[in-house]
Design an enzyme around this catalytic site. Structure first.
Site, PDB file in Angstrom:
ATOM      1  N   HIS A  86      -3.532   0.214   8.878  1.00 33.88           N
ATOM      2  CA  HIS A  86      -4.282  -0.770   7.446  1.00 33.88           C
ATOM      3  C   HIS A  86      -2.940  -0.663   6.869  1.00 33.88           C
ATOM      4  CE1 HIS A  86      -7.096  -1.890   4.953  1.00 33.88           C
ATOM      5  NE2 HIS A  86      -6.297  -1.155   3.859  1.00 33.88           N
TER       6      HIS A  86
ATOM      7  N   ASP B   8     -11.051  -4.726   7.603  1.00 34.81           N
ATOM      8  CA  ASP B   8     -10.327  -5.668   8.145  1.00 34.81           C
ATOM      9  C   ASP B   8     -10.989  -6.042   9.044  1.00 34.81           C
ATOM     10  OD1 ASP B   8      -8.044  -4.179   6.240  1.00 34.81           O
ATOM     11  OD2 ASP B   8      -7.190  -3.491   8.798  1.00 34.81           O
TER      12      ASP B   8
ATOM     13  N   ARG C 255       0.635  -1.049   0.125  1.00 33.53           N
ATOM     14  CA  ARG C 255      -0.228  -0.143   0.214  1.00 33.53           C
ATOM     15  C   ARG C 255       1.317   1.461  -0.353  1.00 33.53           C
ATOM     16  NH1 ARG C 255      -2.435  -3.686   3.223  1.00 33.53           N
ATOM     17  NH2 ARG C 255      -4.399  -3.551   2.736  1.00 33.53           N
TER      18      ARG C 255
ATOM     19  N   ARG D 154     -13.029  -8.724   7.610  1.00 35.47           N
ATOM     20  CA  ARG D 154     -12.141 -10.161   6.952  1.00 35.47           C
ATOM     21  C   ARG D 154     -11.995 -11.075   8.130  1.00 35.47           C
ATOM     22  NH1 ARG D 154      -8.614  -6.343   3.054  1.00 35.47           N
ATOM     23  NH2 ARG D 154      -9.554  -5.966   1.107  1.00 35.47           N
TER      24      ARG D 154
HETATM   25  N1  NAD Z   1      -9.119   1.568   2.729  1.00 34.52           N
HETATM   26  C1  NAD Z   1      -9.145   0.774   2.632  1.00 34.52           C
HETATM   27  O1  NAD Z   1      -9.137  -0.413   2.916  1.00 34.52           O
HETATM   28  C2  NAD Z   1      -9.078   0.254   0.321  1.00 34.52           C
HETATM   29  C3  NAD Z   1      -9.232  -1.227   0.683  1.00 34.52           C
HETATM   30  C4  NAD Z   1      -9.999  -1.021  -0.490  1.00 34.52           C
HETATM   31  C5  NAD Z   1      -8.888  -0.200  -1.800  1.00 34.52           C
HETATM   32  N2  NAD Z   1      -8.634   1.532  -1.547  1.00 34.52           N
HETATM   33  C6  NAD Z   1      -8.191   1.886  -1.809  1.00 34.52           C
HETATM   34  O2  NAD Z   1      -8.670   3.218  -3.109  1.00 34.52           O
HETATM   35  C7  NAD Z   1      -8.584   3.715  -3.469  1.00 34.52           C
HETATM   36  C8  NAD Z   1      -9.247   3.188  -4.719  1.00 34.52           C
HETATM   37  O3  NAD Z   1      -9.572   1.568  -5.060  1.00 34.52           O
HETATM   38  P1  NAD Z   1     -10.257   1.193  -6.922  1.00 34.52           P
HETATM   39  O4  NAD Z   1     -10.337  -0.268  -6.170  1.00 34.52           O
HETATM   40  O5  NAD Z   1     -11.529   1.814  -6.452  1.00 34.52           O
HETATM   41  O6  NAD Z   1      -9.737   2.620  -8.316  1.00 34.52           O
HETATM   42  P2  NAD Z   1      -9.936   2.716  -9.199  1.00 34.52           P
HETATM   43  O7  NAD Z   1      -8.673   2.283 -10.176  1.00 34.52           O
HETATM   44  O8  NAD Z   1     -11.030   1.266  -9.670  1.00 34.52           O
HETATM   45  O9  NAD Z   1     -10.873   3.731  -9.134  1.00 34.52           O
HETATM   46  C9  NAD Z   1     -10.143   4.967  -8.529  1.00 34.52           C
HETATM   47  C10 NAD Z   1     -10.791   5.854  -9.911  1.00 34.52           C
HETATM   48  O10 NAD Z   1      -9.890   6.978  -9.019  1.00 34.52           O
HETATM   49  C11 NAD Z   1     -10.160   8.441 -10.096  1.00 34.52           C
HETATM   50  N3  NAD Z   1      -8.777   9.390  -9.613  1.00 34.52           N
HETATM   51  C12 NAD Z   1      -8.393   9.547  -9.996  1.00 34.52           C
HETATM   52  N4  NAD Z   1      -7.479  10.188  -9.702  1.00 34.52           N
HETATM   53  C13 NAD Z   1      -8.446  10.945  -9.514  1.00 34.52           C
HETATM   54  C14 NAD Z   1      -8.702  13.062  -9.236  1.00 34.52           C
HETATM   55  N5  NAD Z   1      -7.674  13.143  -9.145  1.00 34.52           N
HETATM   56  N6  NAD Z   1     -10.502  12.609  -9.241  1.00 34.52           N
HETATM   57  C15 NAD Z   1     -11.431  12.450  -9.271  1.00 34.52           C
HETATM   58  N7  NAD Z   1     -11.255  11.027  -8.910  1.00 34.52           N
HETATM   59  C16 NAD Z   1      -9.814  10.356  -9.541  1.00 34.52           C
HETATM   60  C17 NAD Z   1     -10.207   6.809 -11.644  1.00 34.52           C
HETATM   61  O11 NAD Z   1     -10.256   7.792 -12.322  1.00 34.52           O
HETATM   62  C18 NAD Z   1     -10.437   5.763 -11.196  1.00 34.52           C
HETATM   63  O12 NAD Z   1     -12.238   5.709 -11.721  1.00 34.52           O
HETATM   64  C19 NAD Z   1      -6.847   3.334  -3.695  1.00 34.52           C
HETATM   65  O13 NAD Z   1      -6.079   4.262  -3.832  1.00 34.52           O
HETATM   66  C20 NAD Z   1      -7.188   1.738  -3.106  1.00 34.52           C
HETATM   67  O14 NAD Z   1      -5.651   1.339  -2.509  1.00 34.52           O
HETATM   68  C21 NAD Z   1      -8.170   1.127   0.123  1.00 34.52           C
END
Ligand code: NAD
Length: 309
Positions: free
Chosen positions: A175, A148, A88, A151
């Protein structure tokens, strides 16, 4: 009530969809930087309203923050997800730039919003949104602990062949692989889990939980979204319905647990003002050691962000 979800990717779209199905707001805005992407997802979701019978109005916009004006809650999911082989923390430089600019835009149009961060690396991105927003720390927090914990509960439900509804658990720390599950605070229908499962099996489940995100990245080639999206929506629900739910949430600590000026996961009461209260558990020495190790790993990444600035 108005909710905005930034990022219409896997997690953002799932979160918006769950919020709509639960009718958490009259208005839900989905925003993405990719031309037409949020519009398309929102249109598709809105066309499920007559099937799934809800009234929440979902609209999508391409980077138009005027549409997000006066949002009560904003969920930030914009940013890169992990690919196989990435931690991450590898996402820090790219996602910090995204989270910073997104937060500036949110605040311009919704200066009183509550901000829930989902983008990774979670604890550091929450810190980034907090510093950029200038909001009270009770209004800026991150989603990780619910996922978490979910899960962990799901693995236990499978192992014990019981309903996941009956498993109560809490998990602390950052995380990442240093997260701190607390078997002492895990119960199944009120029964301590340690009475139902032997130590080796429980430790194996704890280890699987720590690497639960990576397990899915390996299978899918990208990170999870159903559970993360649902977990973020559960936090939105606690706020907009003022439920005062007790959840592990990535929160700004000011001396609680002996930690200061750090974002890390701890149990809190979540309600209409955001973090209504941080719950301080009496951890034993071993638990404290694990929490401090996890906090040290988070702090290291926060320093990386500070130095980037
Ligand atoms: N906290 C958690 O437990 C957890 C769990 C899963 C994923 N995540 C994180 O969440 C984030 C999103 O994951 P995802 O699977 O949806 O990814 P994804 O690639 O499917 O979606 C991300 C979206 O963000 C958009 N984006 C990028 N820059 C942008 C901006 N400046 N303004 C607006 N939109 C923008 C992209 O176009 C894309 O559609 C990642 O960083 C991932 O690591 C966190």
């Amino acid at each position: 009530m108005k909710i905005t979800v930034i990022g219409a990717g896997n997690v953002g779209a799932t979160c918006a969809n769950v919020c709509a199905e639960k009718e958490l707001a009259e208005e839900i805005v989905l925003l993405d930087i990719k031309e037409g992407f949020a519009e398309g997802k929102a249109l598709d979701m809105w066309q499920t309203a007559p099937i799934n019978m809800y009234d929440s109005r979902i609209t999508g916009v391409t980077n138009d923050y005027t549409a997000t004006k006066d949002s009560d809650v904003v969920v930030i999911t914009s940013g890169l997800p992990r690919k196989p082989g990435m931690s991450r923390d590898d996402l820090i430089a790219t996602n910090a730039g995204i989270v910073k600019s997104v937060t500036e835009n949110i605040i311009k149009h919704s200066p009183d919003a509550i901000i829930i961060v989902v983008s990774n690396p979670l604890d550091v991105m929450t810190y980034c949104a907090y510093k950029t927003s200038g909001l009270d720390s009770r209004k800026v927090f991150g989603m990780a602990g619910i996922l978490d914990t979910a899960r962990y509960k799901a693995f236990l439900a499978t192992e014990l062949n019981v309903s996941p509804k009956d498993i109560q658990a809490v998990l602390m720390g950052g995380h990442g692989d240093t997260m701190v599950p607390l078997p002492r605070y895990t119960t199944v229908g009120g029964i301590p889990v340690t009475e139902l499962i032997d130590e080796d099996r429980l430790n194996a489940i704890i280890e699987r939980t720590k690497f639960g995100g990576g397990e899915i990245v390996k299978l899918l080639g990208t990170s999870a979204w159903y559970a993360p999206g649902a977990a973020a929506a559960q936090m939105v629900e606690a706020v907009v319905r003022n439920q005062r739910r007790v959840f592990p949430v990535c929160s700004w600590l000011q001396g609680e647990y002996g930690l200061k000026d750090i974002y890390v996961g701890v149990p809190v009461v979540l309600g209409k003002n955001g973090i209504e209260k941080i719950v301080e558990l009496k951890l034993n020495e071993q638990e404290k050691e694990l929490l401090y190790a996890s906090a040290a790993a988070v702090k290291e990444m926060m320093d990386v962000l500070d130095n980037m600035n």
